[in-house]
Design an enzyme around this catalytic site. Structure first.
Site, PDB file in Angstrom:
ATOM      1  N   ASP A  62      32.735  34.276  60.568  1.00  0.00           N
ATOM      2  CA  ASP A  62      33.373  35.531  60.983  1.00  0.00           C
ATOM      3  C   ASP A  62      32.607  36.211  62.128  1.00  0.00           C
ATOM      4  O   ASP A  62      31.376  36.226  62.145  1.00  0.00           O
ATOM      5  CB  ASP A  62      33.474  36.499  59.800  1.00  0.00           C
ATOM      6  CG  ASP A  62      34.888  36.625  59.267  1.00  0.00           C
ATOM      7  OD1 ASP A  62      35.830  36.314  60.020  1.00  0.00           O
ATOM      8  OD2 ASP A  62      35.041  37.032  58.097  1.00  0.00           O
ATOM      9  N   TYR A  73      45.541  37.755  72.902  1.00  0.00           N
ATOM     10  CA  TYR A  73      45.878  38.687  71.824  1.00  0.00           C
ATOM     11  C   TYR A  73      44.640  38.975  70.994  1.00  0.00           C
ATOM     12  O   TYR A  73      43.858  38.089  70.693  1.00  0.00           O
ATOM     13  CB  TYR A  73      46.910  38.113  70.859  1.00  0.00           C
ATOM     14  CG  TYR A  73      48.094  37.398  71.445  1.00  0.00           C
ATOM     15  CD1 TYR A  73      48.614  37.731  72.690  1.00  0.00           C
ATOM     16  CD2 TYR A  73      48.720  36.387  70.725  1.00  0.00           C
ATOM     17  CE1 TYR A  73      49.723  37.069  73.193  1.00  0.00           C
ATOM     18  CE2 TYR A  73      49.827  35.729  71.224  1.00  0.00           C
ATOM     19  CZ  TYR A  73      50.317  36.062  72.469  1.00  0.00           C
ATOM     20  OH  TYR A  73      51.406  35.398  72.951  1.00  0.00           O
ATOM     21  N   PHE A  74      44.562  40.196  70.489  1.00  0.00           N
ATOM     22  CA  PHE A  74      43.538  40.522  69.503  1.00  0.00           C
ATOM     23  C   PHE A  74      44.144  40.211  68.127  1.00  0.00           C
ATOM     24  O   PHE A  74      44.595  39.101  67.918  1.00  0.00           O
ATOM     25  CB  PHE A  74      42.970  41.928  69.765  1.00  0.00           C
ATOM     26  CG  PHE A  74      41.989  41.837  70.932  1.00  0.00           C
ATOM     27  CD1 PHE A  74      42.434  41.504  72.207  1.00  0.00           C
ATOM     28  CD2 PHE A  74      40.619  41.934  70.727  1.00  0.00           C
ATOM     29  CE1 PHE A  74      41.539  41.289  73.253  1.00  0.00           C
ATOM     30  CE2 PHE A  74      39.718  41.737  71.772  1.00  0.00           C
ATOM     31  CZ  PHE A  74      40.182  41.411  73.028  1.00  0.00           C
ATOM     32  N   SER A 103      43.856  34.011  73.063  1.00  0.00           N
ATOM     33  CA  SER A 103      43.329  34.755  71.918  1.00  0.00           C
ATOM     34  C   SER A 103      41.980  35.371  72.242  1.00  0.00           C
ATOM     35  O   SER A 103      41.202  34.834  73.048  1.00  0.00           O
ATOM     36  CB  SER A 103      43.183  33.761  70.765  1.00  0.00           C
ATOM     37  OG  SER A 103      42.428  34.305  69.723  1.00  0.00           O
ATOM     38  N   ASN A 132      44.670  35.219  56.483  1.00  0.00           N
ATOM     39  CA  ASN A 132      44.490  36.417  57.314  1.00  0.00           C
ATOM     40  C   ASN A 132      44.618  37.684  56.475  1.00  0.00           C
ATOM     41  O   ASN A 132      45.248  37.696  55.417  1.00  0.00           O
ATOM     42  CB  ASN A 132      45.506  36.429  58.465  1.00  0.00           C
ATOM     43  CG  ASN A 132      45.277  35.273  59.420  1.00  0.00           C
ATOM     44  OD1 ASN A 132      46.118  34.400  59.548  1.00  0.00           O
ATOM     45  ND2 ASN A 132      44.122  35.247  60.065  1.00  0.00           N
ATOM     46  N   ARG A 161      37.868  44.826  63.838  1.00  0.00           N
ATOM     47  CA  ARG A 161      38.834  44.113  64.680  1.00  0.00           C
ATOM     48  C   ARG A 161      39.733  45.126  65.385  1.00  0.00           C
ATOM     49  O   ARG A 161      39.804  46.294  64.988  1.00  0.00           O
ATOM     50  CB  ARG A 161      39.744  43.206  63.840  1.00  0.00           C
ATOM     51  CG  ARG A 161      39.034  42.102  63.084  1.00  0.00           C
ATOM     52  CD  ARG A 161      38.568  40.993  64.014  1.00  0.00           C
ATOM     53  NE  ARG A 161      37.975  39.902  63.278  1.00  0.00           N
ATOM     54  CZ  ARG A 161      36.703  39.851  62.882  1.00  0.00           C
ATOM     55  NH1 ARG A 161      35.889  40.869  63.140  1.00  0.00           N
ATOM     56  NH2 ARG A 161      36.243  38.798  62.240  1.00  0.00           N
ATOM     57  N   TYR A 182      55.985  33.742  64.075  1.00  0.00           N
ATOM     58  CA  TYR A 182      55.725  35.179  63.877  1.00  0.00           C
ATOM     59  C   TYR A 182      55.844  35.971  65.192  1.00  0.00           C
ATOM     60  O   TYR A 182      56.724  36.829  65.338  1.00  0.00           O
ATOM     61  CB  TYR A 182      54.331  35.322  63.248  1.00  0.00           C
ATOM     62  CG  TYR A 182      53.819  36.734  63.098  1.00  0.00           C
ATOM     63  CD1 TYR A 182      54.635  37.759  62.636  1.00  0.00           C
ATOM     64  CD2 TYR A 182      52.489  37.029  63.400  1.00  0.00           C
ATOM     65  CE1 TYR A 182      54.143  39.048  62.484  1.00  0.00           C
ATOM     66  CE2 TYR A 182      51.987  38.312  63.240  1.00  0.00           C
ATOM     67  CZ  TYR A 182      52.813  39.316  62.792  1.00  0.00           C
ATOM     68  OH  TYR A 182      52.317  40.578  62.644  1.00  0.00           O
ATOM     69  N   TYR A 235      40.398  24.927  66.967  1.00  0.00           N
ATOM     70  CA  TYR A 235      41.505  25.815  67.358  1.00  0.00           C
ATOM     71  C   TYR A 235      41.103  26.677  68.558  1.00  0.00           C
ATOM     72  O   TYR A 235      41.802  26.735  69.567  1.00  0.00           O
ATOM     73  CB  TYR A 235      41.925  26.720  66.197  1.00  0.00           C
ATOM     74  CG  TYR A 235      42.817  27.850  66.651  1.00  0.00           C
ATOM     75  CD1 TYR A 235      44.128  27.615  67.004  1.00  0.00           C
ATOM     76  CD2 TYR A 235      42.315  29.152  66.805  1.00  0.00           C
ATOM     77  CE1 TYR A 235      44.947  28.635  67.478  1.00  0.00           C
ATOM     78  CE2 TYR A 235      43.120  30.182  67.270  1.00  0.00           C
ATOM     79  CZ  TYR A 235      44.436  29.912  67.605  1.00  0.00           C
ATOM     80  OH  TYR A 235      45.229  30.930  68.090  1.00  0.00           O
ATOM     81  N   LYS A 284      42.333  26.903  72.862  1.00  0.00           N
ATOM     82  CA  LYS A 284      42.719  28.054  73.696  1.00  0.00           C
ATOM     83  C   LYS A 284      41.884  28.070  74.988  1.00  0.00           C
ATOM     84  O   LYS A 284      42.408  28.314  76.077  1.00  0.00           O
ATOM     85  CB  LYS A 284      42.546  29.362  72.924  1.00  0.00           C
ATOM     86  CG  LYS A 284      43.509  29.518  71.757  1.00  0.00           C
ATOM     87  CD  LYS A 284      44.971  29.465  72.181  1.00  0.00           C
ATOM     88  CE  LYS A 284      45.952  29.521  71.032  1.00  0.00           C
ATOM     89  NZ  LYS A 284      47.328  29.185  71.398  1.00  0.00           N
ATOM     90  N   LYS A 309      47.744  27.020  64.415  1.00  0.00           N
ATOM     91  CA  LYS A 309      46.894  28.211  64.614  1.00  0.00           C
ATOM     92  C   LYS A 309      45.909  28.521  63.493  1.00  0.00           C
ATOM     93  O   LYS A 309      45.263  29.575  63.519  1.00  0.00           O
ATOM     94  CB  LYS A 309      47.774  29.437  64.863  1.00  0.00           C
ATOM     95  CG  LYS A 309      48.629  29.801  63.657  1.00  0.00           C
ATOM     96  CD  LYS A 309      49.046  31.256  63.682  1.00  0.00           C
ATOM     97  CE  LYS A 309      49.829  31.635  62.452  1.00  0.00           C
ATOM     98  NZ  LYS A 309      50.246  32.993  62.363  1.00  0.00           N
TER      99      LYS A 309
END
Ligand code: NAD
Ligand code: WQD
Length: 344
Positions: free
Chosen positions: A301, A180-181, A127, A202, A234, A13, A152, A156, A87
């Site tokens: 979350d 990255y956000f 991330s 997602n 987010r 992606y 995961y 990172k 990921k």
């Protein structure tokens, strides 16, 4: 002629969007990807956008013999962007060894070959997950790194530490670590975009599939958080904006614009959006309704996290410029393209 760049995970992606931006900036690109989470038609999409077909090697980065063969076949690689990784946060809870092996062995092979083959720098995909649930928003690069809540996320954190240790030990190359956000959207041409496997975990792919009628309704995971509308917040960043930051990072490493051997940047917009706000943005931008219902919270979350992107703004001269409405339209155009092609 600009130097050749190796993009690992370049049919994925974020990788595919970055290959487009690199080629448009004049960099010859060679992609290595094992196609574990992408397919080779992505290369056709890249070619349709840029008019250039990137070199492609189907191989696994954990296979050092294959990596060496690639360097023999494509001499003059001066920079690497390492997207290749597994990921899926949930999957990593069930298959931790797969995640540690794939993500860490990939990185270590690349760091080894860089020393051997005079590669000047590596851009690493990190991330916002490294910040966990932040005490204060927006988060800066100096915000505390919290204990990872998934294998995961841990890969990172460990990867950032490995890069730091290797460079501090005197390795003859630089690194730019990009945190990255939440990357969303697709190339405005709708030639490339995100291709989730199975039921998307997602938000945006689930949302666009629901808008298309592939899913009955979108579940909003919780409306009882400590946020203005109760849903999680987010920092959704357009994938093309994100891709452009990689070109700047590569340029910076290769032209010695900075004395620093390791630099870390948050890549986000600086604006937090809640799940409900994002649904509203999508509906307003596209005119398409997204059936949704509130359900319970999703385990693990984060309540709210968004970036302070000033370091990237000031030092890289980069900003996430794309308005969220445009991003929502590109995500929708991509979903429509998938339907047109009979893929989804
Ligand atoms: P993606 O799965 O679309 O792309 C990763 C690509 O790497 C895939 O094409 C896959 O086939 C390939 N790959 C995986 N392991 C490989 C290996 N051992 N050898 C060769 N190829 C391999 O993922 P993405 O969303 O484009 O993410 C790219 C990077 O950015 C990843 O490192 C990811 O952890 C990181 N990241 C992603 C997000 C996000 O929300 N998408 C957020 C933060 C960080
Ligand atoms: C976004 C928001 C959900 C799906 C993940 C990784 C993180 C990083 C980015 C790689 C959350 C809500 C979602 C749905 C919903 N990736 N949601 N209904 O969890 O912020 O981050 O991707 O490094 O490490 O954890 O992204 O898109 O899954 O969720 O309500 O069907 O949407 O609760 O608030 P997340 P996401």
């Amino acid at each position: 002629m600009k130097p050749r760049i190796l993009v690992t995970g370049g049919t994925g992606y974020i990788g595919s969007h970055t290959v487009v931006e690199l080629q448009q900036a004049g960099y010859p690109v060679v992609i290595i990807d094992n196609l574990s989470n992408s397919n080779r038609e992505v290369i056709d999409g890249i070619e349709r956008i840029t008019g250039i077909r990137p070199d492609f090697v189907e191989a696994d980065c954990t296979d050092m013999a294959a990596v060496k063969e690639l360097f023999d076949k494509y001499p003059g690689i001066k920079g690497i962007i390492n997207f290749a990784a597994s990921k899926a946060v949930g999957e990593s809870m069930h298959k931790p060894v797969l995640y540690y092996r794939n993500n860490l062995n990939t990185l270590m092979n690349l760091l080894d070959i860089m020393g051997e083959r005079d590669v000047k720098g590596i851009v690493f995909s990190s991330s916002c997950t490294v910040y966990g649930e932040p005490d204060v928003n927006p988060v800066t690069e100096a915000s505390p790194i919290k204990k990872a809540t998934s294998p995961y996320g841990n890969t990172k954190q460990i990867s950032e530490e490995i890069i730091t240790d290797v460079i501090n030990a005197g390795a003859p190359f630089k690194s730019v670590i990009l945190r990255y956000f939440n990357p969303v959207g697709a190339h405005p041409s709708a030639e490339i975009g995100e291709l989730p496997n199975g039921v998307p975990q997602n938000l945006i792919p689930f949302l666009t599939q629901t808008a298309m009628g592939i899913r009955k309704e979108l579940s909003v995971f919780g409306d009882d958080y400590n946020t203005p509308d109760g849903s999680c917040i987010r920092d959704y960043i357009d994938v093309v904006d994100l891709a452009k930051a990689h070109v700047i990072a590569v340029e910076r490493m290769l032209t010695d614009k900075s004395e620093e051997k390791i630099e870390i940047f948050n890549l986000g917009t600086g604006n937090g959006l809640s799940v409900l706000q994002l649904i509203n943005e999508f509906e307003t931008a596209t005119g398409v309704k997204v059936p949704h219902k509130i359900v319970g919270r999703r385990a693990g979350d984060i309540e709210k996290v968004w970036a302070n992107p000033e370091h990237a703004n000031n030092v890289l001269g980069w900003t996430a410029a794309t308005p969220i409405a445009d991003t929502m339209r590109s995500a929708w155009a991509w979903q429509c393209k998938l339907r047109e092609r009979g893929i989804m």
